[in-house]
Design an enzyme around this catalytic site. Structure first.
Site, PDB file in Angstrom:
ATOM      1  N   HIS A 273       0.941  -1.102   0.089  1.00 40.75           N
ATOM      2  CA  HIS A 273      -0.007   0.005  -0.050  1.00 40.75           C
ATOM      3  C   HIS A 273       0.817   1.110   0.230  1.00 40.75           C
ATOM      4  O   HIS A 273       2.046   1.242   0.437  1.00 40.75           O
ATOM      5  CB  HIS A 273      -0.805  -0.103   1.199  1.00 40.75           C
ATOM      6  CG  HIS A 273      -2.021  -0.821   1.052  1.00 40.75           C
ATOM      7  ND1 HIS A 273      -2.555  -1.652   2.271  1.00 40.75           N
ATOM      8  CD2 HIS A 273      -2.729  -1.713   0.198  1.00 40.75           C
ATOM      9  CE1 HIS A 273      -3.333  -2.658   2.051  1.00 40.75           C
ATOM     10  NE2 HIS A 273      -3.415  -2.483   0.756  1.00 40.75           N
ATOM     11  N   PRO A 300      -1.857  -9.989  20.077  1.00 47.22           N
ATOM     12  CA  PRO A 300      -0.980 -11.132  20.375  1.00 47.22           C
ATOM     13  C   PRO A 300       0.559 -10.816  20.095  1.00 47.22           C
ATOM     14  O   PRO A 300       0.662  -9.629  19.702  1.00 47.22           O
ATOM     15  CB  PRO A 300      -1.757 -11.857  18.994  1.00 47.22           C
ATOM     16  CG  PRO A 300      -1.886 -10.953  18.000  1.00 47.22           C
ATOM     17  CD  PRO A 300      -2.685  -9.787  18.776  1.00 47.22           C
TER      18      PRO A 300
END
Length: 608
Positions: A273, A300
């Site tokens: 991107h 996480p």
């Protein structure tokens, strides 16, 4: 921005710049969800109007096509979502035009590469007018069981696997459209599925941010937990960090910022991107993940563990009684497109047209199996092309040359014959080329230029039955049938038609056999004994000589010759040839700017 959900089962959209596949996918999703009305109310295709046929389940529907955004919005006032599939060159202008429409509430911009200055203007206008922009560079968004934008979530098979045909309890927002599909699948495996999912796009300046949508999700009662997937580059995630710290988000948030591998590279790396590159430490994935963790989000230790923590967060909410898992429902079967089913071998369908003369499916068109490049490279003429398209074989050069001579000799016969006259009158009435041409062609028949087939048919039958010219002519007389190919209004026995003489000379010089022509000459000798104008005319000459061409070339069976004569091939030569002249007469009258034709009174016999 905040407020609540963007879409519902009644949401309808206007689709800008027609693309068949994403629209059909939207309609298939509608049917899968059990919507009563299609989610696409209208299509905007600049410069075009009418209807576009698509499928809503098994029913074929016509969706209106409008040429302007204003016209579409006026025609569909309840459609409040604008899905923009314009290119990056025109995406900004069309999006701002849509935002200015009072009926449009949400604009989704699919294009990548929209200039950043244009995007900033769009964002400013949208925020000032309480409207929502999703994108640019987005795949869109989805509300499970209700509405989806374009290609969001991919194929129907993927949508079913991700359980997006009915609402779940999870709100999801991501920068990446591709990773959205992955996370929809992940979330469906370990929770009761998505309630709403948004891909904000990967540009440096997205029209709406991760935190914009998280705050929205927080206001939607059906959303019980929120999953966020960010990426390195920019500082968008920090607005979410602030919202968490300030207590604006009260629902559990599970987040991960991808791009932790960037530190393995010695220099700055630009990922897929435009906004996915970290210019400083704060923009790194590690810094963002740590900030989110400290702000209270469940983060996480790696992407691999993302699924596990999503599952744990969901199960905890179930245990606390905050989520009652959604009961599974069986979605309806989407009818498969015929083309897809045929390719997969599931069905067989009859064709509607049979063609044996040409094929345009390969790299280049072929005439009777001969590629177009070979036709040009080998110097084929018009006669050769006719032999391929009409007779499906390459005839000897003397045959194709004869065909070309026939076309040249029959191209025109002056302005006074009925065909030319009709064309001239029509052209002078101001009609177009095709109308003028057809007006002349419609006069072709037994009395004008259409006797070639009949001449060939009768000459062939008489010769093959070994009739003498006397027996042939007298038998025709008894039947009350004029001998086709015999007789002329102007030419006489002492003033033969030069065209006939030229054709006969060519045939005697080049044809292996001229038995049918010689028979026609014998018939002419007999008819001239009756009247001086009963000469062999050009129809008779072409008809008899074509029989010699077909029989003498050795390339046609008797059955094929009979079929060619019966179908009307030979009259086709006259139609083709005379079209050249009729077109010429049309252009001539147009060029001369001739006025409307009116037949003079003195040339009409008025009688009772």
């Amino acid at each position: 921005m905040a407020t609540g959900q963007l879409f519902s089962r009644n949401t309808q959209a206007l689709f800008y710049n027609y693309k068949q596949l994403p629209i059909q996918r939207m309609l298939d999703f509608d049917f899968l969800c059990g919507r009563e009305t299609p989610s696409v109310a209208g299509i905007i295709n600049p410069g075009a109007e009418g209807f576009q046929k698509l499928f809503f389940g098994q029913e074929e529907i016509a969706i209106p096509v409008h040429s302007t955004i204003e016209a579409a919005c006026a025609a569909h006032p309840t459609a409040d979502v604008f899905i923009n599939f314009a290119s990056f060159r025109s995406a900004a202008a069309s999006s701002i035009a849509a935002l200015k429409q009072p009926t449009i509430r949400v604009v989704a911009i699919i294009a990548e590469g929209v200039p950043e200055s244009d995007t900033k203007q769009l964002i400013a206008y949208a925020r000032a007018n309480n409207k929502v922009v999703i994108g640019p560079a987005t795949v869109g968004g989805i509300q499970a069981g209700a509405f989806k934008i374009g290609d969001t979530a991919g194929t129907i098979d993927n949508i079913i696997q991700c359980k997006l045909y009915r609402p779940g309890s999870v709100g999801f927002v991501s920068k990446s459209g591709g990773m959205s599909n992955e996370l929809y699948n992940t979330i469906a495996r370990v929770t009761d599925g998505i309630y709403e999912g948004i891909a904000i796009g990967g540009d440096v300046f997205p029209g709406s941010t991760l935190s914009d949508h998280v705050l929205r999700f927080n206001n939607i009662p059906q959303v019980k937990m929120i999953v966020v997937l960010g990426e390195l580059g920019g500082r968008d995630e920090y607005s979410l960090v602030e919202a968490l710290k300030q207590g604006k988000v009260t629902k559990p948030v599970v987040a991960w910022v991808s791009g932790t591998c960037a530190r393995l590279f010695k220099s700055e790396v630009q990922f897929g991107h435009a906004g996915a590159k970290s210019g400083e430490e704060l923009e790194s994935a590690q810094a963002k993940n740590q900030a989110l963790r400290e702000a209270g989000a469940v983060v996480p230790t790696s992407y691999e563990a993302f699924e596990t923590v999503i599952k744990e967060a969901f199960e905890k909410l179930v245990e606390e009684g905050k989520i009652t898992p959604v009961k599974e429902v069986k979605p309806p079967q989407i009818p498969e497109d015929l083309n897809t089913a045929i390719k997969s071998g599931k069905v067989r369908a009859p064709t509607h047209i049979i063609s044996t003369i040409s094929d345009d499916r390969g790299e280049e068109p072929c005439y009777a199996g001969v590629p177009m490049s070979s036709i040009v490279e080998q110097g084929y003429g018009v006669g050769d092309v006719i032999s391929l398209l009409w007779f499906k074989r390459s005839l000897p050069r003397y045959c194709t040359h004869f065909i070309e001579i026939c076309i040249m000799l029959c191209a025109d016969h002056g302005p006074c014959v009925s065909g030319a006259h009709n064309t001239i009158v029509t052209a002078r009435a101001g009609k177009d080329l095709v109308s003028s041409l057809v007006a002349g062609l419609l006069t072709i028949g037994p009395r004008f230029g259409g006797a070639i087939d009949d001449a060939a048919r009768y000459f062939k039958d008489a010769y093959d039955r070994s009739l003498t010219p006397y027996e042939f002519v007298e038998s025709m007389k008894k039947k009350g049938i004029r001998v086709p190919g015999i007789g002329h209004r102007i030419k006489r026995g002492d003033n033969r038609d030069k065209r006939v003489e030229l054709l006969q000379l060519f045939a005697r010089t080049h044809f292996p056999s001229v038995k049918y022509m010689e028979y026609a000459v014998q018939v002419e000798n007999y008819t001239l004994s009756k009247a001086n104008n009963l000469v062999l005319n050009v129809d008779g000459a072409i008809g008899s000589l074509f029989l010699d061409l077909l029989a003498g070339s050795g390339m046609f069976t008797k059955q094929e010759i009979d079929e060619i004569v019966e179908i009307g091939y030979l009259n086709g030569l006259f139609v083709l040839a005379r079209s050249i002249g009729l077109i010429g007469h049309t252009f001539d009258q147009k060029r001369l700017k001739q006025p409307l034709y009116r037949h003079p009174w003195e040339d009409v016999l008025y009688t009772k």
